[in-house]
Design a protein around this motif. Structure first.
Motif, PDB file in Angstrom:
ATOM      1  N   THR A  62      58.060  40.392  50.725  1.00 29.10           N
ATOM      2  CA  THR A  62      56.804  40.028  51.388  1.00 29.10           C
ATOM      3  C   THR A  62      56.656  40.797  52.684  1.00 29.10           C
ATOM      4  O   THR A  62      57.576  40.856  53.501  1.00 29.10           O
ATOM      5  CB  THR A  62      56.760  38.522  51.681  1.00 29.10           C
ATOM      6  OG1 THR A  62      56.942  37.803  50.467  1.00 29.10           O
ATOM      7  CG2 THR A  62      55.421  38.132  52.278  1.00 29.10           C
ATOM      8  N   ILE A  63      55.461  41.385  52.874  1.00 34.97           N
ATOM      9  CA  ILE A  63      55.190  42.197  54.047  1.00 34.97           C
ATOM     10  C   ILE A  63      53.933  41.693  54.746  1.00 34.97           C
ATOM     11  O   ILE A  63      52.968  41.284  54.089  1.00 34.97           O
ATOM     12  CB  ILE A  63      55.040  43.689  53.651  1.00 34.97           C
ATOM     13  CG1 ILE A  63      54.851  44.575  54.883  1.00 34.97           C
ATOM     14  CG2 ILE A  63      53.915  43.891  52.660  1.00 34.97           C
ATOM     15  CD1 ILE A  63      54.860  46.064  54.556  1.00 34.97           C
ATOM     16  N   LEU A  64      53.962  41.708  56.072  1.00 30.90           N
ATOM     17  CA  LEU A  64      52.786  41.380  56.880  1.00 30.90           C
ATOM     18  C   LEU A  64      52.257  42.660  57.497  1.00 30.90           C
ATOM     19  O   LEU A  64      53.002  43.381  58.172  1.00 30.90           O
ATOM     20  CB  LEU A  64      53.147  40.385  57.981  1.00 30.90           C
ATOM     21  CG  LEU A  64      52.020  40.028  58.963  1.00 30.90           C
ATOM     22  CD1 LEU A  64      50.917  39.242  58.264  1.00 30.90           C
ATOM     23  CD2 LEU A  64      52.569  39.227  60.154  1.00 30.90           C
ATOM     24  N   VAL A 118      54.467  32.088  54.338  1.00 30.99           N
ATOM     25  CA  VAL A 118      55.825  32.607  54.124  1.00 30.99           C
ATOM     26  C   VAL A 118      56.774  31.857  55.059  1.00 30.99           C
ATOM     27  O   VAL A 118      57.166  32.368  56.112  1.00 30.99           O
ATOM     28  CB  VAL A 118      55.879  34.128  54.376  1.00 30.99           C
ATOM     29  CG1 VAL A 118      57.237  34.691  53.983  1.00 30.99           C
ATOM     30  CG2 VAL A 118      54.774  34.843  53.605  1.00 30.99           C
ATOM     31  N   PHE A 152      59.016  36.925  57.023  1.00 27.44           N
ATOM     32  CA  PHE A 152      58.632  38.123  56.277  1.00 27.44           C
ATOM     33  C   PHE A 152      59.808  39.099  56.155  1.00 27.44           C
ATOM     34  O   PHE A 152      60.586  39.279  57.084  1.00 27.44           O
ATOM     35  CB  PHE A 152      57.459  38.819  56.966  1.00 27.44           C
ATOM     36  CG  PHE A 152      56.156  38.084  56.814  1.00 27.44           C
ATOM     37  CD1 PHE A 152      55.297  38.367  55.773  1.00 27.44           C
ATOM     38  CD2 PHE A 152      55.808  37.076  57.706  1.00 27.44           C
ATOM     39  CE1 PHE A 152      54.103  37.680  55.619  1.00 27.44           C
ATOM     40  CE2 PHE A 152      54.621  36.384  57.566  1.00 27.44           C
ATOM     41  CZ  PHE A 152      53.760  36.684  56.514  1.00 27.44           C
ATOM     42  N   ASP A 153      59.868  39.750  54.999  1.00 20.43           N
ATOM     43  CA  ASP A 153      60.880  40.786  54.801  1.00 20.43           C
ATOM     44  C   ASP A 153      60.569  42.021  55.640  1.00 20.43           C
ATOM     45  O   ASP A 153      61.475  42.780  55.988  1.00 20.43           O
ATOM     46  CB  ASP A 153      60.944  41.180  53.326  1.00 20.43           C
ATOM     47  CG  ASP A 153      61.344  40.010  52.441  1.00 20.43           C
ATOM     48  OD1 ASP A 153      62.473  39.514  52.603  1.00 20.43           O
ATOM     49  OD2 ASP A 153      60.516  39.587  51.606  1.00 20.43           O
ATOM     50  N   ILE A 157      57.411  43.602  58.648  1.00 21.46           N
ATOM     51  CA  ILE A 157      56.132  43.517  59.356  1.00 21.46           C
ATOM     52  C   ILE A 157      55.755  44.916  59.816  1.00 21.46           C
ATOM     53  O   ILE A 157      56.569  45.613  60.449  1.00 21.46           O
ATOM     54  CB  ILE A 157      56.207  42.576  60.572  1.00 21.46           C
ATOM     55  CG1 ILE A 157      56.428  41.127  60.113  1.00 21.46           C
ATOM     56  CG2 ILE A 157      54.928  42.667  61.417  1.00 21.46           C
ATOM     57  CD1 ILE A 157      56.578  40.133  61.254  1.00 21.46           C
TER      58      ILE A 157
END
Length: 307
Positions: free
Chosen positions: A147-149, A207, A211-212, A214
Protein backbone atom coordinates in the motif's frame (compact mmCIF):
# COMPACT_ATOMS: atom_id res chain seq x y z
CA UNK A 1 15.64 34.78 -34.36
CA UNK A 2 13.11 32.87 -32.32
CA UNK A 3 10.35 33.89 -29.93
CA UNK A 4 10.64 32.90 -26.26
CA UNK A 5 9.00 33.37 -22.86
CA UNK A 6 11.26 33.91 -19.89
CA UNK A 7 12.39 36.31 -17.19
CA UNK A 8 14.69 39.30 -17.00
CA UNK A 9 15.67 38.82 -13.35
CA UNK A 10 14.77 36.59 -10.45
CA UNK A 11 11.40 37.26 -8.86
CA UNK A 12 7.69 36.60 -9.18
CA UNK A 13 5.45 36.58 -12.26
CA UNK A 14 6.10 40.30 -12.71
CA UNK A 15 9.61 39.57 -14.04
CA UNK A 16 8.32 37.37 -16.89
CA UNK A 17 8.43 38.61 -20.47
CA UNK A 18 8.29 37.63 -24.12
CA UNK A 19 11.40 38.36 -26.13
CA UNK A 20 13.20 37.36 -29.32
CA UNK A 21 16.61 35.72 -29.24
CA UNK A 22 18.98 34.30 -31.84
CA UNK A 23 18.83 30.54 -32.19
CA UNK A 24 21.19 29.15 -29.53
CA UNK A 25 24.40 27.59 -30.78
CA UNK A 26 24.73 24.06 -29.44
CA UNK A 27 27.82 23.64 -27.35
CA UNK A 28 29.70 20.48 -26.50
CA UNK A 29 27.26 17.61 -25.84
CA UNK A 30 24.24 19.74 -26.79
CA UNK A 31 21.69 19.57 -29.60
CA UNK A 32 19.73 22.48 -31.03
CA UNK A 33 16.06 21.55 -31.51
CA UNK A 34 12.98 23.06 -33.06
CA UNK A 35 10.60 22.88 -30.10
CA UNK A 36 7.25 21.28 -30.81
CA UNK A 37 5.94 20.89 -27.25
CA UNK A 38 7.28 22.07 -23.88
CA UNK A 39 6.18 20.67 -20.54
CA UNK A 40 5.23 22.99 -17.67
CA UNK A 41 6.41 22.10 -14.16
CA UNK A 42 6.58 23.64 -10.67
CA UNK A 43 10.36 23.64 -11.05
CA UNK A 44 9.98 26.32 -13.72
CA UNK A 45 8.66 29.01 -11.39
CA UNK A 46 11.10 27.95 -8.67
CA UNK A 47 13.99 28.60 -11.06
CA UNK A 48 12.48 31.95 -12.03
CA UNK A 49 12.20 32.87 -8.35
CA UNK A 50 15.87 32.07 -7.78
CA UNK A 51 15.10 29.29 -5.30
CA UNK A 52 17.01 26.60 -7.23
CA UNK A 53 20.69 26.94 -8.10
CA UNK A 54 22.84 25.27 -10.72
CA UNK A 55 20.40 24.74 -13.59
CA UNK A 56 20.86 27.99 -15.51
CA UNK A 57 24.08 27.01 -17.28
CA UNK A 58 25.53 30.38 -16.30
CA UNK A 59 23.51 32.03 -19.05
CA UNK A 60 22.82 35.78 -18.86
CA UNK A 61 19.40 37.33 -18.45
CA UNK A 62 16.88 37.23 -19.96
CA UNK A 63 16.58 33.48 -19.41
CA UNK A 64 14.02 31.19 -20.99
CA UNK A 65 11.61 29.26 -18.79
CA UNK A 66 11.09 25.51 -19.03
CA UNK A 67 13.04 22.32 -18.38
CA UNK A 68 11.57 19.68 -20.72
CA UNK A 69 10.63 19.57 -24.38
CA UNK A 70 10.10 17.45 -27.47
CA UNK A 71 11.01 18.50 -30.99
CA UNK A 72 13.32 17.97 -33.95
CA UNK A 73 17.13 18.14 -33.98
CA UNK A 74 18.37 21.06 -36.11
CA UNK A 75 22.09 20.92 -35.28
CA UNK A 76 24.57 19.06 -33.09
CA UNK A 77 27.44 20.29 -30.98
CA UNK A 78 30.73 18.49 -30.52
CA UNK A 79 30.85 15.00 -28.95
CA UNK A 80 27.16 14.26 -29.50
CA UNK A 81 26.49 10.56 -30.03
CA UNK A 82 23.31 8.66 -30.81
CA UNK A 83 21.38 11.67 -32.12
CA UNK A 84 21.27 13.00 -35.69
CA UNK A 85 19.91 16.09 -37.41
CA UNK A 86 16.27 15.43 -38.24
CA UNK A 87 15.64 13.10 -35.32
CA UNK A 88 12.46 13.57 -33.30
CA UNK A 89 13.68 13.80 -29.69
CA UNK A 90 12.65 14.61 -26.14
CA UNK A 91 14.72 15.56 -23.15
CA UNK A 92 15.97 17.99 -20.55
CA UNK A 93 17.28 21.55 -20.97
CA UNK A 94 19.85 21.03 -18.21
CA UNK A 95 22.32 23.61 -19.52
CA UNK A 96 20.04 26.62 -19.16
CA UNK A 97 18.56 26.92 -22.62
CA UNK A 98 14.94 26.81 -21.45
CA UNK A 99 12.08 25.27 -23.44
CA UNK A 100 9.29 27.87 -23.69
CA UNK A 101 10.80 28.90 -27.01
CA UNK A 102 10.69 28.19 -30.73
CA UNK A 103 14.23 26.77 -30.62
CA UNK A 104 16.44 25.68 -27.75
CA UNK A 105 19.37 23.50 -26.77
CA UNK A 106 19.00 20.25 -24.87
CA UNK A 107 21.72 18.31 -23.08
CA UNK A 108 22.45 15.42 -25.47
CA UNK A 109 23.19 12.81 -22.75
CA UNK A 110 19.79 13.74 -21.28
CA UNK A 111 17.92 13.53 -24.59
CA UNK A 112 16.51 10.50 -26.42
CA UNK A 113 14.83 9.71 -29.71
CA UNK A 114 11.03 9.59 -29.66
CA UNK A 115 10.02 6.04 -30.60
CA UNK A 116 7.53 5.41 -33.39
CA UNK A 117 3.98 5.57 -32.13
CA UNK A 118 4.63 8.09 -29.36
CA UNK A 119 3.42 11.66 -29.93
CA UNK A 120 5.60 14.66 -29.22
CA UNK A 121 2.93 15.90 -26.79
CA UNK A 122 3.20 12.80 -24.64
CA UNK A 123 6.99 12.68 -25.03
CA UNK A 124 7.31 16.24 -23.73
CA UNK A 125 5.70 15.22 -20.43
CA UNK A 126 8.10 12.36 -19.72
CA UNK A 127 11.45 13.98 -18.82
CA UNK A 128 10.17 15.38 -15.51
CA UNK A 129 6.95 13.60 -14.54
CA UNK A 130 7.59 10.27 -16.24
CA UNK A 131 11.13 9.64 -15.06
CA UNK A 132 10.34 10.94 -11.56
CA UNK A 133 7.49 8.45 -11.24
CA UNK A 134 9.78 5.60 -12.23
CA UNK A 135 12.51 6.79 -9.87
CA UNK A 136 10.39 7.05 -6.72
CA UNK A 137 8.75 3.67 -7.25
CA UNK A 138 12.06 1.99 -8.02
CA UNK A 139 13.50 3.57 -4.88
CA UNK A 140 10.62 2.27 -2.75
CA UNK A 141 10.85 -1.15 -4.42
CA UNK A 142 7.48 -2.36 -3.14
CA UNK A 143 6.01 -5.77 -3.95
CA UNK A 144 2.54 -6.31 -5.46
CA UNK A 145 -0.19 -5.87 -2.87
CA UNK A 146 1.73 -3.26 -0.88
CA UNK A 147 0.00 0.00 0.00
CA UNK A 148 1.30 3.40 -1.05
CA UNK A 149 0.17 6.93 -0.20
CA UNK A 150 0.70 9.60 -2.86
CA UNK A 151 0.50 12.93 -1.05
CA UNK A 152 -0.50 15.48 -3.69
CA UNK A 153 -1.74 13.00 -6.27
CA UNK A 154 -3.49 15.45 -8.60
CA UNK A 155 -0.59 17.01 -10.49
CA UNK A 156 1.44 15.65 -13.40
CA UNK A 157 3.98 13.80 -11.26
CA UNK A 158 1.39 12.58 -8.75
CA UNK A 159 -0.87 11.05 -11.38
CA UNK A 160 2.12 9.48 -13.13
CA UNK A 161 3.24 7.91 -9.85
CA UNK A 162 -0.28 6.68 -9.14
CA UNK A 163 -0.84 5.17 -12.58
CA UNK A 164 2.49 3.39 -12.58
CA UNK A 165 1.90 2.17 -9.02
CA UNK A 166 -1.46 0.72 -10.03
CA UNK A 167 0.26 -0.99 -12.97
CA UNK A 168 2.70 -2.52 -10.46
CA UNK A 169 -0.32 -3.90 -8.57
CA UNK A 170 0.09 -1.62 -5.57
CA UNK A 171 -2.87 -0.34 -3.55
CA UNK A 172 -2.85 3.43 -4.01
CA UNK A 173 -4.37 6.08 -1.74
CA UNK A 174 -3.95 9.67 -2.87
CA UNK A 175 -4.53 13.06 -1.27
CA UNK A 176 -5.57 16.22 -3.07
CA UNK A 177 -8.16 18.96 -3.42
CA UNK A 178 -11.71 18.35 -4.63
CA UNK A 179 -10.84 19.27 -8.23
CA UNK A 180 -8.25 16.48 -8.38
CA UNK A 181 -10.61 13.65 -7.36
CA UNK A 182 -12.01 12.71 -10.77
CA UNK A 183 -8.68 12.16 -12.50
CA UNK A 184 -7.24 10.25 -9.54
CA UNK A 185 -10.20 7.93 -9.10
CA UNK A 186 -10.32 7.26 -12.84
CA UNK A 187 -6.98 5.43 -12.60
CA UNK A 188 -7.88 3.42 -9.51
CA UNK A 189 -6.80 5.69 -6.64
CA UNK A 190 -8.73 5.77 -3.35
CA UNK A 191 -8.96 9.51 -2.85
CA UNK A 192 -8.71 11.60 0.32
CA UNK A 193 -9.93 15.19 -0.11
CA UNK A 194 -7.84 17.40 2.16
CA UNK A 195 -10.35 20.25 1.81
CA UNK A 196 -13.18 18.13 3.25
CA UNK A 197 -11.64 15.76 5.77
CA UNK A 198 -8.73 15.20 8.11
CA UNK A 199 -6.10 13.61 5.90
CA UNK A 200 -4.21 11.75 8.63
CA UNK A 201 -7.37 10.34 10.21
CA UNK A 202 -8.91 9.31 6.89
CA UNK A 203 -5.72 7.68 5.60
CA UNK A 204 -5.08 5.88 8.89
CA UNK A 205 -8.64 4.54 8.83
CA UNK A 206 -7.97 3.07 5.38
CA UNK A 207 -4.58 1.58 6.33
CA UNK A 208 -4.49 1.09 10.13
CA UNK A 209 -1.12 -0.71 10.14
CA UNK A 210 0.68 2.09 8.27
CA UNK A 211 1.68 2.53 4.65
CA UNK A 212 4.41 0.47 3.03
CA UNK A 213 5.49 3.60 1.19
CA UNK A 214 4.67 7.30 1.02
CA UNK A 215 5.50 9.53 -1.94
CA UNK A 216 5.26 13.20 -0.97
CA UNK A 217 4.73 15.85 -3.63
CA UNK A 218 3.38 18.60 -1.39
CA UNK A 219 6.16 19.23 1.12
CA UNK A 220 6.03 21.49 4.17
CA UNK A 221 3.30 21.01 6.72
CA UNK A 222 1.54 18.48 4.53
CA UNK A 223 4.64 16.27 4.46
CA UNK A 224 4.87 16.43 8.24
CA UNK A 225 1.22 15.48 8.53
CA UNK A 226 1.48 12.30 6.49
CA UNK A 227 5.02 11.14 7.34
CA UNK A 228 3.96 9.42 10.61
CA UNK A 229 1.56 7.25 8.58
CA UNK A 230 4.47 5.23 7.16
CA UNK A 231 5.43 1.95 8.75
CA UNK A 232 8.98 3.29 9.05
CA UNK A 233 10.45 6.78 8.42
CA UNK A 234 12.63 5.43 5.60
CA UNK A 235 9.47 4.48 3.71
CA UNK A 236 8.81 8.19 3.03
CA UNK A 237 10.25 9.63 -0.20
CA UNK A 238 9.85 13.33 -1.03
CA UNK A 239 10.12 14.80 -4.51
CA UNK A 240 10.33 18.50 -3.64
CA UNK A 241 11.12 18.96 0.06
CA UNK A 242 14.68 18.04 1.07
CA UNK A 243 13.76 18.48 4.75
CA UNK A 244 12.29 14.98 4.54
CA UNK A 245 15.69 13.81 5.82
CA UNK A 246 14.93 15.55 9.13
CA UNK A 247 12.02 13.13 9.48
CA UNK A 248 14.13 10.07 8.69
CA UNK A 249 12.84 9.86 5.14
CA UNK A 250 14.61 10.09 1.80
CA UNK A 251 14.74 12.57 -1.05
CA UNK A 252 14.15 11.07 -4.49
CA UNK A 253 17.28 9.91 -6.29
CA UNK A 254 16.83 11.28 -9.80
CA UNK A 255 18.01 9.62 -13.00
CA UNK A 256 17.84 11.87 -16.04
CA UNK A 257 20.03 10.03 -18.53
CA UNK A 258 19.04 8.75 -21.96
CA UNK A 259 18.42 5.25 -20.69
CA UNK A 260 15.87 6.57 -18.18
CA UNK A 261 14.11 8.57 -20.88
CA UNK A 262 13.97 5.55 -23.18
CA UNK A 263 12.55 3.45 -20.37
CA UNK A 264 9.81 5.99 -19.66
CA UNK A 265 8.99 6.12 -23.37
CA UNK A 266 8.58 2.32 -23.49
CA UNK A 267 6.27 2.46 -20.49
CA UNK A 268 4.24 5.17 -22.20
CA UNK A 269 3.95 3.10 -25.38
CA UNK A 270 2.75 0.16 -23.29
CA UNK A 271 0.10 2.34 -21.63
CA UNK A 272 1.67 1.94 -18.19
CA UNK A 273 2.79 5.56 -17.99
CA UNK A 274 0.01 7.53 -19.63
CA UNK A 275 0.10 11.23 -18.72
CA UNK A 276 -3.17 12.99 -17.95
CA UNK A 277 -2.79 16.10 -20.11
CA UNK A 278 -5.47 18.55 -19.03
CA UNK A 279 -4.40 21.73 -20.84
CA UNK A 280 -2.53 22.53 -24.06
CA UNK A 281 -1.57 26.18 -24.51
CA UNK A 282 0.06 27.96 -27.46
CA UNK A 283 3.35 29.76 -26.80
CA UNK A 284 1.36 33.00 -26.51
CA UNK A 285 -0.52 31.35 -23.65
CA UNK A 286 2.63 30.50 -21.67
CA UNK A 287 1.85 33.06 -18.93
CA UNK A 288 -1.50 31.41 -18.23
CA UNK A 289 0.00 27.92 -18.42
CA UNK A 290 2.66 28.67 -15.83
CA UNK A 291 0.28 30.63 -13.61
CA UNK A 292 -2.05 27.66 -13.39
CA UNK A 293 0.78 25.37 -12.29
CA UNK A 294 2.29 27.95 -9.94
CA UNK A 295 -1.04 28.53 -8.23
CA UNK A 296 -1.59 24.79 -7.76
CA UNK A 297 -4.92 24.88 -9.57
CA UNK A 298 -4.14 22.40 -12.33
CA UNK A 299 -5.02 18.75 -12.36
CA UNK A 300 -2.73 16.56 -14.43
CA UNK A 301 -0.12 17.87 -16.85
CA UNK A 302 -0.03 21.22 -18.65
CA UNK A 303 1.95 21.63 -21.88
CA UNK A 304 2.77 24.39 -24.34
CA UNK A 305 2.36 23.60 -28.05
CA UNK A 306 4.98 25.78 -29.68
CA UNK A 307 4.79 24.67 -33.34
Amino acid sequence: MGHAWGFGRHGGPEVQEFFDRPDPVPGRCEVLIQVDVAGVNPLDHLLRSGLVDGLDGGRPFPRVLGMEAAGTVLARGEDVTGLEVGDAVFGFALTGGGTYAETTVLSAPNTARIPAGLSTTVAATLPVAGTTAVDVLDQLNLTPGATILVNGVGGGVGLAVARLAVARELRVIGTGSTAKREHAEAIGVRFVDYTAENVAAAARAMVPDGFDGIVDLAGGTSLRTVAPLAQAPRDVIAVGDVSVSDLGGRFVERRTDRESLERSARLALDGLLAPVITAVHPLSGAPAALATVENGHTAGKVVIKVT
